[in-house]
Design an enzyme around this catalytic site. Structure first.
Site, PDB file in Angstrom:
ATOM      1  N   HIS A  29       0.832  -1.207   0.000  1.00  0.00           N
ATOM      2  CA  HIS A  29       0.000   0.000   0.000  1.00  0.00           C
ATOM      3  C   HIS A  29       0.866   1.257   0.000  1.00  0.00           C
ATOM      4  O   HIS A  29       0.608   2.199  -0.767  1.00  0.00           O
ATOM      5  CB  HIS A  29      -0.909  -0.002   1.225  1.00  0.00           C
ATOM      6  CG  HIS A  29      -1.675   1.268   1.409  1.00  0.00           C
ATOM      7  ND1 HIS A  29      -2.917   1.486   0.842  1.00  0.00           N
ATOM      8  CD2 HIS A  29      -1.379   2.409   2.102  1.00  0.00           C
ATOM      9  CE1 HIS A  29      -3.337   2.690   1.164  1.00  0.00           C
ATOM     10  NE2 HIS A  29      -2.432   3.272   1.928  1.00  0.00           N
ATOM     11  N   GLU A  30       1.893   1.267   0.844  1.00  0.00           N
ATOM     12  CA  GLU A  30       2.784   2.431   0.886  1.00  0.00           C
ATOM     13  C   GLU A  30       3.556   2.573  -0.419  1.00  0.00           C
ATOM     14  O   GLU A  30       3.830   3.683  -0.876  1.00  0.00           O
ATOM     15  CB  GLU A  30       3.740   2.328   2.080  1.00  0.00           C
ATOM     16  CG  GLU A  30       3.048   2.308   3.439  1.00  0.00           C
ATOM     17  CD  GLU A  30       2.084   3.471   3.639  1.00  0.00           C
ATOM     18  OE1 GLU A  30       2.335   4.562   3.083  1.00  0.00           O
ATOM     19  OE2 GLU A  30       1.079   3.296   4.342  1.00  0.00           O
ATOM     20  N   HIS A  89       1.633   4.548  -2.825  1.00  0.00           N
ATOM     21  CA  HIS A  89       1.794   6.000  -2.715  1.00  0.00           C
ATOM     22  C   HIS A  89       3.061   6.466  -3.445  1.00  0.00           C
ATOM     23  O   HIS A  89       3.066   7.518  -4.086  1.00  0.00           O
ATOM     24  CB  HIS A  89       1.873   6.417  -1.253  1.00  0.00           C
ATOM     25  CG  HIS A  89       0.554   6.355  -0.540  1.00  0.00           C
ATOM     26  ND1 HIS A  89      -0.592   6.946  -1.048  1.00  0.00           N
ATOM     27  CD2 HIS A  89       0.189   5.786   0.649  1.00  0.00           C
ATOM     28  CE1 HIS A  89      -1.594   6.742  -0.209  1.00  0.00           C
ATOM     29  NE2 HIS A  89      -1.156   6.042   0.823  1.00  0.00           N
TER      30      HIS A  89
END
Length: 236
Positions: A105-106, A109
């Protein structure tokens, strides 16, 4: 300021704040319990969160982002200014499907940043405005009340608070997109089996609800302030 005094003793609009607080508590408890549950399920790949992040970034052609360890529990985040992806104690060295999901998920980003994803750019640009608005709103509203129920100051205070609410709303598509990217990457790279991916989706879904709850709480707080102050004009 006669209109203000009754709310000092009895303010029925506090129910809106209470609802927002309960939503936030529920979302926080849910993400923590979901993460704990799937932190016990280890990925067949044997990769740690840090290793998975490094592999994802490399496969995306991103070589200028460092993966670092940060203290805390679920304090994971991507810093677009420093170009650093920081993974928490429970993610960095863990080989669980939950840890790899959060790391992915990071990475989502970081990929958004690399691809100049518009909502992320808007959110990053809006950060100082939102921070100022959140800090200044209540003092400005109180000053407006103290100095004769100044309609202008009250409206400025409400506008400042709205900046914080708007930031929460802008954050939602950024977080949902990062999770969607994470799922696609983990699926297309075969880093997870279908069963593992299903468990990871539950972790990311629970995490997403924390942002939904935060946005809802902000909207409810804004509604409360509008009910308390929005209709008051200065009387000569």
């Amino acid at each position: 300021m006669p209109y203000f005094m009754p709310y000092y003793y009895y303010d029925p609009t506090y129910i809106l704040v209470l609802i927002g607080a309960l939503l936030s508590i529920w979302a926080s408890m849910r993400v923590k319990s979901t993460y704990r549950k799937y932190a016990k399920v280890y990925s067949h790949s044997g990769m740690t969160g840090a290793q998975a992040a490094a592999r994802i970034l490399q496969s995306a052609g991103i070589y200028g982002v460092r993966v670092e360890h940060v203290r805390g529990d679920l304090t994971d985040h991507y810093d677009p200014k420093a170009k650093v992806l920081r993974l928490s104690d429970s993610v960095y060295g863990s080989t669980s499907v939950a840890a790899i999901g959060v790391a992915a998920h990071e990475c989502g980003h970081a990929i958004q940043d690399d691809k100049a994803y518009a909502p992320l750019r808007i959110r990053n640009t809006f950060v100082p405005v939102a921070n100022f608005g959140t800090q200044a709103a209540i003092p400005i509203l109180l000053i407006g009340v103290i100095f004769g129920s100044s309609y202008l100051l009250i409206q400025i205070g409400l506008l400042c608070f709205f900046f914080g609410v708007l930031f929460q709303l802008i954050t939602l598509p950024v977080e949902f997109d990062a999770s969607a990217r994470a799922v696609r990457i983990l699926r297309d790279s075969y880093m997870m089996t279908d069963d593992e991916l299903a468990k990871t989706k539950k972790v990311l879904g629970a995490a997403a609800m924390t942002y939904v709850a935060a946005a809802a709480a902000s909207v409810l707080s804004m509604l409360r302030l509008v009910l308390l102050f929005g209709g008051n004009r200065r009387r000569d």
